[in-house]
Write a protein that holds these residues in place. Sequence first.
Motif, PDB file in Angstrom:
ATOM      1  N   LYS A   3      -7.412  11.362  57.677  1.00 42.12           N
ATOM      2  CA  LYS A   3      -7.686  12.310  58.759  1.00 42.12           C
ATOM      3  C   LYS A   3      -9.079  12.921  58.607  1.00 42.12           C
ATOM      4  O   LYS A   3      -9.669  13.385  59.579  1.00 42.12           O
ATOM      5  CB  LYS A   3      -6.616  13.390  58.796  1.00 42.12           C
ATOM      6  CG  LYS A   3      -6.597  14.370  57.653  1.00 42.12           C
ATOM      7  CD  LYS A   3      -5.497  15.423  57.900  1.00 42.12           C
ATOM      8  CE  LYS A   3      -5.564  16.578  56.909  1.00 42.12           C
ATOM      9  NZ  LYS A   3      -5.462  16.196  55.507  1.00 42.12           N
ATOM     10  N   ASP A   4      -9.623  12.895  57.357  1.00 41.39           N
ATOM     11  CA  ASP A   4     -10.973  13.426  57.118  1.00 41.39           C
ATOM     12  C   ASP A   4     -12.036  12.331  57.049  1.00 41.39           C
ATOM     13  O   ASP A   4     -13.211  12.583  57.318  1.00 41.39           O
ATOM     14  CB  ASP A   4     -10.997  14.224  55.803  1.00 41.39           C
ATOM     15  CG  ASP A   4     -10.014  15.380  55.824  1.00 41.39           C
ATOM     16  OD1 ASP A   4      -9.894  16.018  56.900  1.00 41.39           O
ATOM     17  OD2 ASP A   4      -9.365  15.619  54.785  1.00 41.39           O
ATOM     18  N   TYR A   5     -11.629  11.143  56.645  1.00 42.38           N
ATOM     19  CA  TYR A   5     -12.624  10.067  56.489  1.00 42.38           C
ATOM     20  C   TYR A   5     -11.978   8.738  56.849  1.00 42.38           C
ATOM     21  O   TYR A   5     -10.963   8.355  56.265  1.00 42.38           O
ATOM     22  CB  TYR A   5     -13.146  10.032  55.053  1.00 42.38           C
ATOM     23  CG  TYR A   5     -13.964   8.788  54.743  1.00 42.38           C
ATOM     24  CD1 TYR A   5     -15.213   8.595  55.340  1.00 42.38           C
ATOM     25  CD2 TYR A   5     -13.489   7.805  53.868  1.00 42.38           C
ATOM     26  CE1 TYR A   5     -15.960   7.448  55.067  1.00 42.38           C
ATOM     27  CE2 TYR A   5     -14.231   6.672  53.595  1.00 42.38           C
ATOM     28  CZ  TYR A   5     -15.462   6.503  54.205  1.00 42.38           C
ATOM     29  OH  TYR A   5     -16.210   5.382  53.951  1.00 42.38           O
ATOM     30  N   LEU A   6     -12.553   8.046  57.813  1.00 39.28           N
ATOM     31  CA  LEU A   6     -12.028   6.754  58.251  1.00 39.28           C
ATOM     32  C   LEU A   6     -12.957   5.642  57.745  1.00 39.28           C
ATOM     33  O   LEU A   6     -14.079   5.468  58.230  1.00 39.28           O
ATOM     34  CB  LEU A   6     -11.924   6.713  59.777  1.00 39.28           C
ATOM     35  CG  LEU A   6     -11.117   5.544  60.359  1.00 39.28           C
ATOM     36  CD1 LEU A   6      -9.666   5.574  59.864  1.00 39.28           C
ATOM     37  CD2 LEU A   6     -11.153   5.575  61.885  1.00 39.28           C
ATOM     38  N   ALA A   7     -12.485   4.906  56.760  1.00 41.98           N
ATOM     39  CA  ALA A   7     -13.346   3.928  56.069  1.00 41.98           C
ATOM     40  C   ALA A   7     -13.809   2.802  56.979  1.00 41.98           C
ATOM     41  O   ALA A   7     -14.905   2.266  56.799  1.00 41.98           O
ATOM     42  CB  ALA A   7     -12.610   3.346  54.864  1.00 41.98           C
ATOM     43  N   ILE A   8     -12.982   2.440  57.993  1.00 43.74           N
ATOM     44  CA  ILE A   8     -13.373   1.278  58.812  1.00 43.74           C
ATOM     45  C   ILE A   8     -14.662   1.544  59.584  1.00 43.74           C
ATOM     46  O   ILE A   8     -15.339   0.610  60.008  1.00 43.74           O
ATOM     47  CB  ILE A   8     -12.249   0.879  59.793  1.00 43.74           C
ATOM     48  CG1 ILE A   8     -11.935   2.034  60.748  1.00 43.74           C
ATOM     49  CG2 ILE A   8     -11.020   0.388  59.059  1.00 43.74           C
ATOM     50  CD1 ILE A   8     -11.085   1.622  61.926  1.00 43.74           C
ATOM     51  N   ARG A   9     -14.991   2.802  59.777  1.00 50.69           N
ATOM     52  CA  ARG A   9     -16.226   3.115  60.502  1.00 50.69           C
ATOM     53  C   ARG A   9     -17.467   2.924  59.633  1.00 50.69           C
ATOM     54  O   ARG A   9     -18.589   3.020  60.140  1.00 50.69           O
ATOM     55  CB  ARG A   9     -16.157   4.547  61.032  1.00 50.69           C
ATOM     56  CG  ARG A   9     -15.148   4.686  62.161  1.00 50.69           C
ATOM     57  CD  ARG A   9     -15.030   6.082  62.696  1.00 50.69           C
ATOM     58  NE  ARG A   9     -14.097   6.130  63.825  1.00 50.69           N
ATOM     59  CZ  ARG A   9     -13.629   7.253  64.376  1.00 50.69           C
ATOM     60  NH1 ARG A   9     -14.029   8.425  63.876  1.00 50.69           N
ATOM     61  NH2 ARG A   9     -12.793   7.196  65.387  1.00 50.69           N
ATOM     62  N   ASP A  10     -17.251   2.693  58.362  1.00 50.69           N
ATOM     63  CA  ASP A  10     -18.386   2.431  57.463  1.00 50.69           C
ATOM     64  C   ASP A  10     -18.503   0.960  57.084  1.00 50.69           C
ATOM     65  O   ASP A  10     -19.253   0.611  56.189  1.00 50.69           O
ATOM     66  CB  ASP A  10     -18.258   3.280  56.184  1.00 50.69           C
ATOM     67  CG  ASP A  10     -18.687   4.715  56.418  1.00 50.69           C
ATOM     68  OD1 ASP A  10     -19.316   4.959  57.454  1.00 50.69           O
ATOM     69  OD2 ASP A  10     -18.393   5.573  55.571  1.00 50.69           O
ATOM     70  N   TRP A  11     -17.717   0.109  57.760  1.00 53.91           N
ATOM     71  CA  TRP A  11     -17.821  -1.319  57.454  1.00 53.91           C
ATOM     72  C   TRP A  11     -19.222  -1.821  57.825  1.00 53.91           C
ATOM     73  O   TRP A  11     -19.689  -1.633  58.945  1.00 53.91           O
ATOM     74  CB  TRP A  11     -16.779  -2.096  58.237  1.00 53.91           C
ATOM     75  CG  TRP A  11     -15.396  -1.971  57.660  1.00 53.91           C
ATOM     76  CD1 TRP A  11     -14.948  -1.021  56.810  1.00 53.91           C
ATOM     77  CD2 TRP A  11     -14.288  -2.837  57.923  1.00 53.91           C
ATOM     78  NE1 TRP A  11     -13.622  -1.218  56.517  1.00 53.91           N
ATOM     79  CE2 TRP A  11     -13.197  -2.343  57.183  1.00 53.91           C
ATOM     80  CE3 TRP A  11     -14.112  -3.965  58.703  1.00 53.91           C
ATOM     81  CZ2 TRP A  11     -11.943  -2.943  57.197  1.00 53.91           C
ATOM     82  CZ3 TRP A  11     -12.858  -4.581  58.727  1.00 53.91           C
ATOM     83  CH2 TRP A  11     -11.789  -4.078  57.983  1.00 53.91           C
ATOM     84  N   GLY A  12     -19.856  -2.474  56.871  1.00 55.54           N
ATOM     85  CA  GLY A  12     -21.184  -3.051  57.112  1.00 55.54           C
ATOM     86  C   GLY A  12     -22.297  -2.026  57.197  1.00 55.54           C
ATOM     87  O   GLY A  12     -23.443  -2.371  57.503  1.00 55.54           O
ATOM     88  N   LYS A  13     -21.974  -0.775  56.920  1.00 58.04           N
ATOM     89  CA  LYS A  13     -22.962   0.293  57.073  1.00 58.04           C
ATOM     90  C   LYS A  13     -24.029   0.193  55.975  1.00 58.04           C
ATOM     91  O   LYS A  13     -23.723  -0.088  54.821  1.00 58.04           O
ATOM     92  CB  LYS A  13     -22.252   1.644  56.989  1.00 58.04           C
ATOM     93  CG  LYS A  13     -23.157   2.842  57.177  1.00 58.04           C
ATOM     94  CD  LYS A  13     -22.350   4.130  57.048  1.00 58.04           C
ATOM     95  CE  LYS A  13     -23.253   5.342  57.080  1.00 58.04           C
ATOM     96  NZ  LYS A  13     -22.495   6.588  56.859  1.00 58.04           N
ATOM     97  N   ALA A  14     -25.276   0.432  56.374  1.00 56.29           N
ATOM     98  CA  ALA A  14     -26.373   0.416  55.400  1.00 56.29           C
ATOM     99  C   ALA A  14     -26.379   1.727  54.625  1.00 56.29           C
ATOM    100  O   ALA A  14     -25.981   2.781  55.136  1.00 56.29           O
ATOM    101  CB  ALA A  14     -27.705   0.226  56.114  1.00 56.29           C
ATOM    102  N   GLY A  15     -26.845   1.651  53.378  1.00 60.75           N
ATOM    103  CA  GLY A  15     -26.942   2.861  52.566  1.00 60.75           C
ATOM    104  C   GLY A  15     -28.105   3.736  53.029  1.00 60.75           C
ATOM    105  O   GLY A  15     -29.083   3.244  53.575  1.00 60.75           O
TER     106      GLY A  15
END
Length: 1836
Positions: A732-744
Motif C-alpha cells: 500500500k506504500d510501495y508498488l514494486a511493479i512501477r519500478d520495473w526497468g527503472k533507471a537508478g
Amino acid sequence: MDEDNSNREELLGFKPQKEIFYNTLLPYADKLDEESCQHFAEIKGELSRAVALRDLKVGASYWVGQLSRYIRIYGRKFSKDDHVLLIKLLYDLVTIPELEICLVVKFSNLLSTLLKKRELLTRDDLELQWKPLYNLVESILYSRYEQHGLQLFPSNIDGTLKGLVRVCRPYFPLEATQEMLDEWRPLLCPYDITIIKGLGYFENFLPTKLPPEHHSKGFKLWFEEMMNMWDSFHNTPSFENLLVALFSRLASDNIGYVDWTPYIPKIFTRIIRSYNLPVGTQSVQIGRSHNSYDVGRTSTWMAAMLGGGSSAQDTIDKLFGGLQTFYHPSNMGRWNMKLNQVLLRLPQAVVRRIHRERYRKPSWEQSIPDSHKMTDDEITRFVLCMRPVALIAIFGKFGSHEAGLALKYLATLRPELIVPPLLERTYPAMETLTEPHRLISCMTSLVGVAGPMLRAGKWYKEGPSHILPLLRLSLPGIDPNDFKKCLVTFQMISTFVSLVPLVDCSEANLVRTDLTEEERELCSATAQFEDFVLQYMDKIFMLIENNAQDNGHTTEHLNPEQRLLELGLTSTFTSVLQQSSTPIFQSALRRLYAFTTDTVLEAKVGGRFVANLCRAAARVHPELALKKFIPMLTNNIKHQMTAHGNITKDEQLDDSLLWNIVLLSEVVRCDGSVLMNYLDELTEVLKLTLHLTCKQAYELSASTLKSLLRALTLVYPLDFRSVATDVDTPVKDYLAIRDWGKAGDLKDLGMKWHVPSDREITAAERLTHKFLTPELDSIKSVTTDNMSRDELLQRLTIVGEILMGTGSLLPGIQGKPLQLVDSMVPLTKLTFTGKTTDRVITLDGKNVREAVIEAIRPLLSFMLASCEDDTKGLFKLLSIYNAVLFFHGAKKDDFDGRWKSFQVVKKGLEDKLHGSKHHIRALLVDRVQLQNEMRLLSSTGSTITESHVILLKDLLMLALSRYSEVRKKAQASLIVGFYEFPYSYRCLLSDILSGLKDDPEIPEYKFKGSLFLLLGNGKQCMAIKRNWESLGQIWPALVTSQHSEKPSILKLIDDIMNKICKNFETVTIISKVSSSSVSDALALSQSACPKPSGLPPSEDQITAGLAGEEQRNTTASRLYRKLVDDLVELVEGGKLRWKFVEIAMELLTLMLRHDVPPPPSVILLFTKRLADDSLRVRKLAIGAVSAIQKQLKRPHKKIKVDPFSICGAPRNGQIVPGGRVDNSWHMYPKSDVPLSKEAWNRIVFVDKTHWGYYQWPSQLSVYAGYEEQPKVDRTAEELTPGELVIYTALNDQQFVDKLLDFMSLEEHKGKDKFEGKHVTLFKGIFRNFGDMFLEKFKPGVERLVTDRSHEKHESSQRCAMEVLAGIIRGSKHWPYDKLRPMWDWAGDILKKALVNITVETMDDWGSFFSVICESRDPRKLTWMFKLVMESVLTGNGGSFGDASRLFIIQHAIVQQEWRIPEILRRLFNSLSPHLAHPYKNVRDRLGGLLSNIFLYDYVIPGGAPTDNPKRSELLQYVLPQLECLKTLTPENSPKLADSQVTPDEDSGGSKEDLMEMENHKEENEERTVAIRLFKTVLKWLSASLGRMFITCTEELFALLPIICAVEKETADDELMTSCSVVMAYMSQALIQPELIPVAIRTVQEVSEMPSWHSRSSILGYLQVMVFCNFFTFNQPHIIRQIRELVLRLLCDEQLEVRQMAAVTLSGLLHCDYLTMDKDILHHFEKLSSTKLKKRQRQAPQVIAPTEALIKRHAGVLGLSACVQAYPYDVPEFIPQILMDLSNHVNDPQPIQLTVKKTLSNFRRTHHDNWHDHKQKFTDDQLVILTDLLVSPNYYA
C-alpha cells in the motif's frame, strides 16, 4: 544544478569543470575536496616548475603522468582558467620541434583527455593555431627519414596524432579553413599519390563545427568543390574514403544547414555500390571489395540526412527493400559482414542523433534547427523500414549478434513496433526447444530489448506482462547437454531479473485503488515469482550434479566450459537473490540449505559451484544466511574432526568434511559486521583446520581466514538491488511493479556501505596476531628445526593469505626514499584516500610487512642454499613477496578484469537514447565500487626505499633460479616491480647484466634468466629503455653474450633482437624546450585556486635550468658516441661470432640518426661490410650506407618562383584544375628540349608531378641554378672525414668489382625482384659524390648488362639496372656538362640492354624505368624518352621484342602522369596503325599501353581538359573498322580459337618465342583484321575500366552493340572471355544522370538487333546496370522505359531471350526497382490465358513456337518471375499466382517445364519457414499445391 555548482564553487574556491560524481557517493567523500585541492596544487606547481626548468624527459613527463592519474580519479576537477592554461601548456609542449617521440605520445594522450569534453570549453575560451599541429603531423607521419631508418616511431603514433587533431579541430581559428585550402589544394592531383595526403589532411583538419553565422568561412568555402570532385571519381579509388569521411562528419556536425536533397540519389547509389553485392546471372563478376566505404561513416551520413522533409527516408526504404534478401539466413556470402555492420550502425547513428536532438544538455555547440529535427512520424517510418530486415537477420549464421543489437536500438526508439513481432517469434521457439539456433537467436535478441520493453510505459503497456511467461519458458534452457543454450539462458534470466524486483505484489489488488487494469493483471502474475525462483534453483542443482566430478576423475582446475558455467551460474543466482523480497529469499534460502545438508559433492567442481551459491545468499542477506549456514557448517566440521579420531595427519580427507570446509570458505565472503557475531565459532574452526595435513583442506581453511579478514577490513557496497527503496515495504506504500526497468538516480542512489568499525579492525588485528605470529616464529626457526616441506608450504600459505586479507590496513614499508634519476623537481607519487580510517593493523605495534620480511628473507637464503628444488615452497614465497611489495587491498589485474566486465555489461544494458548515466541502479553501484577500488590501487605512494631495493634483489635471485617455473614467476613479479617503482630497474641492471658475462662460473640458467629479464613481457623490454646510460650497458652486454650455442638460448636472443627492432624508438640527444612552453609554465605557476605548491621558479633557477638542459644534451651526446664506439670496437675486435656480428651491426643501424652525423668509424665499418661474405651483413650494410648517404646529403638551395610570370599568364584567382596556360610551361614541350648548356641552365625544372595540376602553391620552391648548388666535382681534400671513408673504399676498383659481384648474386631463384634499397644506395653515392666513381662502375655495369648466360643473366642484368637507376636518380643536381656524357653512356647501355631483354628480366626493366622517371621533370628525361620512342614496333626481336618495348614504354610514361601530352600523342599516332597486330602478346601490351595513354582524359567539374589524347579519338579511329562485327554469326566468325601456336620466324625460329599466329586465309581479311583490332580494344577497356576516374562516357556506349553481338556468336574463347569481362565492367559502371538517356537508348538499340544472343546479353547487362545505379535510375520515366523493354522482350520469339527477360524481371521486382502492381499482374494473366489451338494441347511434347504459344509462355514466365521475385516470403498475391500457374501444368513445352521449375524452386526456397508461409494459403489452395509438388507429403 546551478545551486549545486555555486555550492561547490563556494566550497572549493573555484567552479570545477566536470567532477567524477561517483566520488561523492564514497563513504569518505568528506575528505576528498581537501585532498584533491592539495594534489592539484602540487601538480600545478611541480609540472610548471619542471617545464620552466626545462626538465621535460623526467620531471615534466612524471608530473604529466600524475595529472593523468588525477583526472582518472577526480575527473576535470579544476577551474576553467586552469583547464585552459593546462591545454595551452601541453599544446606548446607537444608541438616542440624534434620532441622525443615517447613524450609526443604522452603529452598527446593527456591533451586529448583535456579536450575530449567539448562542452566544457567554448571557442571563445580557447583558440589553438593549426599550423604547429600540422607541422608536427607532417614531421612524423610523412617523415623524410623514417624510410631510411633514421627516425623510428611507435606503431600507434598515427592513431594518436589523428585523435589529437580531432579534439583540437573545434578550436581552430575562423581563418583556418581558407588557410588550409590554400596549403593543401596544390596536392590534389588525382593521378598522384599526394592526393591521399591532401585529402587526408582535409579530412583530419578541416573544421566543421563553426557556428552558422560563420559557415561562409567554413564548409561553404569547399563544399561544392569537394562534392564535384567526389562526383567525378566513379571507380572508388582508395582516397575516395577520405572524402566520404569528410562529408559524413560535415553532415553530422551541420544537420539542417546543408541541403543534401540534390545529392541523395548519387550518395545512396554510391553507398549501395560500396557493398559490392553480387547481382544478376553473368558468369563474370568484377569485385570492388578492396575499395569500400567505412560503414560507420556512411551510416552517420545517412542518419544525418533524415528529417526536415528530406527524401532520404524514401531512399532508405528503397535501399533496404533491395537488400532484404541478402540478410536472409539462407543467403550467405562475403557480403554478410558488411551488411550486418550496416544493420547495426544505422540504427545506432539514428539513436545518437535523436539523443542529440531531444536529450543532450545544451552546450555552446550549434543545435539542430527545429525544422530539421526528426518528428515522431519520421522515427516511426525509420523503425518500420529497418524492422523486417533485423527480424530476418537475427536467425543468420553470421550476424545474429549485430541484428540483436540493431533490434535493441530500434526498440529504444519504438518498443511498441519491435517487441511484439520479436515475441511472436520467441514464444514458439521457447515452447518447442527443438530448434536451438532459433531459440538462442531469439533469447539473445530479447536480452537487448528487455530494457526498452519494460521502460516503454504507455507506448507498450503490455511489455511487463511478458516477463514472467518468458522467465518460466526459459527454464528448460538450463540444459546440462547444451552448453551454449545454457549460457544464453543464464544471460536472459540475469538480465530480466536485474531489471525487475522479485516482489509478490498480488496483495495490491486488495489494498490499492489506484491501479490500472494492466497493473492489476501484473500484480496478480507476480505471485508466481516464488515458484519461478524455486524451479530455477531445482534446475541449477540438477546442472551442478551433472557437472560434479567422479572421485576417480578429479582434476586440479576447472576446464574452460566449467569456468564459464561457474561465472554464469553465480552471477545469475546472485541477481535472482538480490532482487528477491525477503519472503522469496527465505524460500530460496530454505531450498539451498536443504540441498547443502542433503547432498555431498566433491569439493573441486560441485562443491565449488554450490559454495558460490551459498556466498551469493550470504552477501545478499547475511543475517538470514549466516544464521543458517555458519552454525551448521562449523558444527559439522567440529563433529567430523572429533568423530573420526586424529584426521589431522590424513593426506586425503573424506568428501563430507571437505564439502563443509569449501562451503564455509565462501559463506564468510559477506558483510563483516554480521560476521562479528560468529567470530568465536569461526576462530575455533580455523584453529582446527589451518594445520590439517590435507593440502586441499588447509588451503581452503587459509582462504576462509583471508576472506574473513577482507570482510572485516575492506570498504565495499552492501546493496546491489535495482531499486533503492526497501522492497519489503507494504504494497500500500510501495508498488514494486512501477519500478520495473527503472533507471537508478545518481543523486538518490541510496548507497549502503560496509565501513570497518573499530571493533572489526580490532578483531582483524587479533586474528592476525593469533594466526600470523606463530607462523612467523616457526618460519624463523626453519634453519634450525627439521621442518618438512609440506609443513613449510602450509605455513607459507597461511602467511600469504593473511597478508592478502589484511593488505588494505597494513602500513607500507618504511624507509628513506631513494632518488634513482636526476630531476629538477621531486618525483613524489600522489596517494589517494581509499579507506575511511587511519587505523592500521600491526603485530604488537610492529609493521606487519616488515615483520614478514624479517622472517622470510633468511628462509629464502636457506632454501636457495639447501633446498632449491622445493619449487612449491618458492612459489609461496614469491606470492608473499608480491603481497608485501604490491598488495594494498586490491590487485590491478582483478580490477582491470572487473572494469572490462563492467564495460561489457554497461554496453549491453545502457540506454543510448536518454544518455546521462541512465543505467540501472546495480550498474551505478558497481561503478561506485570500481571507483573505490581504483582509489585503493592508488592509495599508497610507491616511493622506493632501500628496503624495496633489497626485496627486488631477492626477487632477482629467484628470477635467476635453476628452475624455469620459479624463474618465470619471479621474472613476472620483478617486471611488475619495475612498473610500480619507476627507474628501479637501474638498481638491478648491473646484477642482471653480470649474468651475461662470459664466465665459466656463471651457470646457464642464470644466463637464461638474465636474457628473459631483458626480454620483458608484451611491448616492455629492458633493452629498449629510452636512456643512453642504460643502453650503453645493455647493448654491449647483449652483443658479447655469445658463450652458449644452445638453440633455446639463441632463439631467446633472436626474440630480444626482434623486440628491439620492432619497438625501439628514436631517443632524443639534443632536446630544446621552446620559450613559449616556458612562458605557459610560468603562467600556470602564477595561477590561483588552488595556488600551486611552492614558489614560482626564479630567474636564477630558470637560467640554471637552461644550463642543465645544455648539460643533459652534452651528456647524451657523449653517451651516444660511447655506445656507438663500443659496438664498433666489438665488431672490429674480431672476437665475435658471425651471429653476434650481425646483432651488433643491427644495433648500430638503430643508432643511425637524422640529427647527429655518424662517426667515421661507423661509416668505415658499414662501408667495408658492403662486400662482406655474409648475405645478412651485406644487407645490413646496404641499408646503413644508404641511410648514411642521406645524412651526408648536403642541403641544396631552393628559390621561390612565380609560375605565372614564367609563362606570362595573369593570376585570376580562380581554381581551374587540369590544363591551363600557367601550367603548360613545365610539361614536355611540343618541340624537343633544347640540349645546350646555356638553354639547359635557363629551364626552370619542377620535379614533383602534382605541382600545378589543381592549383599552384602560394610560394613555389624550385632548386636554384647549378652554380648556386653544392659543388659536385670535389677533390678528396674537400671531403668531410665521413665522406673520405666512402671515397677511399669506392675509389678502389677491386672493391667496386667485388661489390658488384656480390650484388649480382641470386638470393632466391626465380623470386628475386628489382630492389629499391640498392637503388637508394647508389642514388645516395652519386648524389653526394657526383661522377667521382662513375668510371669505376662503368665496366661492371657494361659487363652485367650484356650478360646473356642462362644461369646468371637475370641477376646480372638486375644488378646493372639497380646501379644504373641509382646513377640516373643521383644525377638530379649534376650540371649539364656532366649530365650529357652520363646520358650518352647510359643511352648506349640501355640500347644494348633492350636487345638482351628476356622474359625473366622484363618485369625488372619495367621497374627500372618506373624508378628513374618517378618525381622527375619530364624535360630532364628527354634522352630517355628519345631512346624508348625510337623503335616502338619495329619487329626486332620478334613479337616478344615488340611486346617488351611496349611494356617498357608503359612503365616509363606511367610515372610522368599528365605532364607528357606531347609524348602520349606521338605514341598514340605511332601505335594506331598496329592496333590489329597479328600477335596476341603484342595486342595485350598495346591494350595495356592504351589504358595509360587515355587515363588522363579526365576533367574535374569546374576544371579544364589537358592536351592529353582523348578516348573519343581512339573510338573515332576504330569504330568504322568494327562496324562489320555487328553482323557476326558463328558461321562467319573466324575460328580463331583453333589456331596453332607457331614459332616466330622473325625471331630466328627461337623455340622460346612461341606465340599464337592468327592465320586463316580462307576467311575474309577485313573481318579477321577487325577481330584482332576488337581484341586490342577489349584489352584496353578491361585494363582501363577499373582504373579510369570516369568509367562511363557517351562514346563508350557505341561499343556495347558490338560487344553484345560478338560475345556469344564467336567460336573464339579468348574473344568471348574478353567480351564477358568488359560487359561485366560496363554493366557495373557508375552512370551519370546526363548519360542515362544514352544508356537506355543503347540498350533499346541492342534489344532490337537481329541476333537473339545480343538481345539475351543486353538483358543481363540491364539488370546489373540498374542495380549499380539504383537510385539515379529510380525515376518514373526511366522505370517506365525499362519496364516496357523487359515486357517486350518477354514476348520475344526466341525462347532463350524470353527466359532471360523473366530472370531480369524477377531481379528488378526482387530489388524493389519495379513495383508489383495490379496492372502488371493483369497483363501476365491476360497473356497466360491466350488460347492455343487444340492440336497443340494434344501434343504437349511438340514445341510449336506460334504467336499464341509465345504469348501464353510470356504470361507464364511473367507470373513465374513474380513468384521467384520473393524467394523467402509469401506476399498476399502469390497464392493466387501459384493457382494460376497450376492451370498450365499440362500445357505444351516449354510452358510445362517453366511451371514445374517455378513450383520446384518455390518449394525449395520456402521449405525452412513453411509452417509460417502456409498460413497465407487457404485450405483449398494448400491441397492443390500439395498435389502439384513431387512429394505429396513433403510439408507434412
